[in-house]
Design an enzyme around this catalytic site. Sequence first.
Site, PDB file in Angstrom:
ATOM      1  N   ASP A 203     -19.275   8.923  37.133  1.00  0.00           N
ATOM      2  CA  ASP A 203     -20.366   8.669  36.205  1.00  0.00           C
ATOM      3  C   ASP A 203     -21.174   7.438  36.628  1.00  0.00           C
ATOM      4  O   ASP A 203     -20.597   6.408  36.993  1.00  0.00           O
ATOM      5  CB  ASP A 203     -19.726   8.423  34.826  1.00  0.00           C
ATOM      6  CG  ASP A 203     -20.719   8.408  33.692  1.00  0.00           C
ATOM      7  OD1 ASP A 203     -21.341   9.443  33.430  1.00  0.00           O
ATOM      8  OD2 ASP A 203     -20.870   7.342  33.043  1.00  0.00           O
TER       9      ASP A 203
ATOM     10  N   GLU B  55     -22.638  10.910  40.494  1.00  0.00           N
ATOM     11  CA  GLU B  55     -23.765  11.080  39.584  1.00  0.00           C
ATOM     12  C   GLU B  55     -24.657   9.864  39.823  1.00  0.00           C
ATOM     13  O   GLU B  55     -24.440   8.792  39.259  1.00  0.00           O
ATOM     14  CB  GLU B  55     -23.331  11.117  38.117  1.00  0.00           C
ATOM     15  CG  GLU B  55     -24.491  11.472  37.210  1.00  0.00           C
ATOM     16  CD  GLU B  55     -24.640  10.662  35.927  1.00  0.00           C
ATOM     17  OE1 GLU B  55     -25.424  11.060  35.066  1.00  0.00           O
ATOM     18  OE2 GLU B  55     -23.981   9.604  35.783  1.00  0.00           O
TER      19      GLU B  55
HETATM   20  C1  GLC Z   1     -23.902   9.531  32.460  1.00  0.00           C
HETATM   21  C2  GLC Z   1     -23.415  10.656  31.589  1.00  0.00           C
HETATM   22  C3  GLC Z   1     -24.021  10.508  30.236  1.00  0.00           C
HETATM   23  C4  GLC Z   1     -23.573   9.196  29.635  1.00  0.00           C
HETATM   24  C5  GLC Z   1     -23.908   8.039  30.561  1.00  0.00           C
HETATM   25  C6  GLC Z   1     -23.166   6.794  30.165  1.00  0.00           C
HETATM   26  O1  GLC Z   1     -25.241   9.602  32.709  1.00  0.00           O
HETATM   27  O2  GLC Z   1     -23.689  11.881  32.198  1.00  0.00           O
HETATM   28  O3  GLC Z   1     -23.699  11.572  29.384  1.00  0.00           O
HETATM   29  O4  GLC Z   1     -24.187   9.000  28.403  1.00  0.00           O
HETATM   30  O5  GLC Z   1     -23.540   8.309  31.889  1.00  0.00           O
HETATM   31  O6  GLC Z   1     -21.803   6.921  30.472  1.00  0.00           O
END
Ligand code: GLC
Length: 553
Positions: free
Chosen positions: A218, A280
């Site tokens: 994440d 991500e």
């Molecule tokens: C990422 C996740 C999202 C979350 C954010 C904070 O972007 O995909 O859902 O709110 O991180 O952890």
Amino acid sequence: MGPVSDTSTETPAAPWWRDAVIYQVYPRSFADADGDGLGDLPGITARLPHLAGLGVDAVWLSPVYPSLQKDAGYDVADYRGIEPVFGTLADFEALSARAHELGLRVVMDLVPNHTSADHVWFRQALAAAPGSPERARYVFRDGRGEDGVLPPNSWRSVFGGSAWTRVAEPDGTPGQWYLHLFDSSQPDLDWSNPEVHEEFADVLRFWLDRGVDGFRVDVAHGLIKAEGLPDWDHDQALLNGSTASGERPPMWDQEGVHEIYREWRRVLDSYEGERILVAEAWVTPPERLARYVRGDEMHQAFNFDYLRAPWRAGELKQVVDATLQAHEVVGAPATWVLSNHDVVRHASRLGYPAGDEPASGVGPDDPQPDAELGLRRARAATVFMLALPGGAYVYQGEELGLPEVTTLPAEVRQDPAFARTGGEDRGRDGCRVPIPWEGDAPSYGFGPGAASWLPQPPEWARLSVAAQTGVAGSTLELYRGALALRREHALGRGELEWDAELTGGDVLAFRTRGVLVVLNLSDAPVAPPAGARPLLVSGEVVEGWVPIYPAGG
Ligand code: GLC
């Protein structure tokens, strides 16, 4: 899609992840075994045959760790446990065993940028003094101005408002501030602290020892902040790796993040099997993204440029080319994604005029998408995506053609972004509504209870898995067909070659492994080349092109 030559050539064994289709399960909304209205692990386990039947290779679970659920589980209170609402560690082990039995790998979500404010480390930090080792695990700073009443810098939270919250010191006096790039319930960790590194390497081992096949990381571009935390006055409307002028914000895509992933790669490589790390990272251009998947770092990174590309042939082609080029340089597979739990579902996003696709949530008073157009485009976009070389991601429910639920009233919306912006940011609840499994059961088979944590619209009855199974032309059968063809022809391992004759104007066409893929973004039919035998058609049947569906003919 149609074959233009024989494709019987053997493909040498390549690591599974290089062309895997990974299905994202959003645990709150997938299946609810105990009937409390919130999905759970036993619910997921019971529904795994749906995923095996769909033809995907792996399941990525959004976070299931103990959490106050302030950000739907992306606020983790304990990285080595399971949130009781979702089940137990034994339930997780049963899920993982069943998945492996069905030939599905399991990828966990790892949230290293921040913990929950409920994490023992943060509670210890609040109880300790400024300058203590407990505070040094997070980003605590003195405020600016008289008596420190102003935040330490001008950073904004991605969810709206300041990225800083002031604490009361243990003696009750107003004290230091802590950084949270997201909600105030998600304090950022300080990754310049070796203790944080040790902790996460150990968390990785905890789950690797339990047989998980990888981690989706994440906010992978956010862990290291620029030295001195310089001011940055821009809005954080979306997780954005750079400004239009190419300037890199001090909280994203800093050089230091790569050392962390090299460290983690060494941990993964010390395990048997092919375990993976997926970034991500909302960074552009693709050359910056490709730096996360260099040989000694992660295995894959989400391609958000593709997800965000407007529905225009030229721009789509440009993103595909730039992605492939940038990944080739580092020897990593490209990935493709159209939907996830943070964005407007593509069946609705593509129902807006090209270039006007909404980035995040839609509310009842906003312009509404053209549902029919959106679904038609989404089906075409998916068939095109699943034929591209590399890996692909499918978000739960997109195989049913589920639209974004745009009509959720304010009182049921739970995304912290909605509350923190007074509703200006509509939030992401509209793509998180629980899945319909069986049309006439209460909550459409989501669970034995009648209610679900977000209400499902009545028209979802006809979109349920049961309602679409075996129905020729249904979106579910289209996905099954596309995934079967992808596997049969090993399209994920192909090499893309644009078809110069067919590509042009509003048409994109490429050849890969003897298959021709044509994406028609225009209103007019496109004539296939003579002799081409159609394998799969996402839209209307045009003369000479017959859609082939494996079930129900
Ligand atoms: C990422 C996740 C999202 C979350 C954010 C904070 O972007 O995909 O859902 O709110 O991180 O952890």
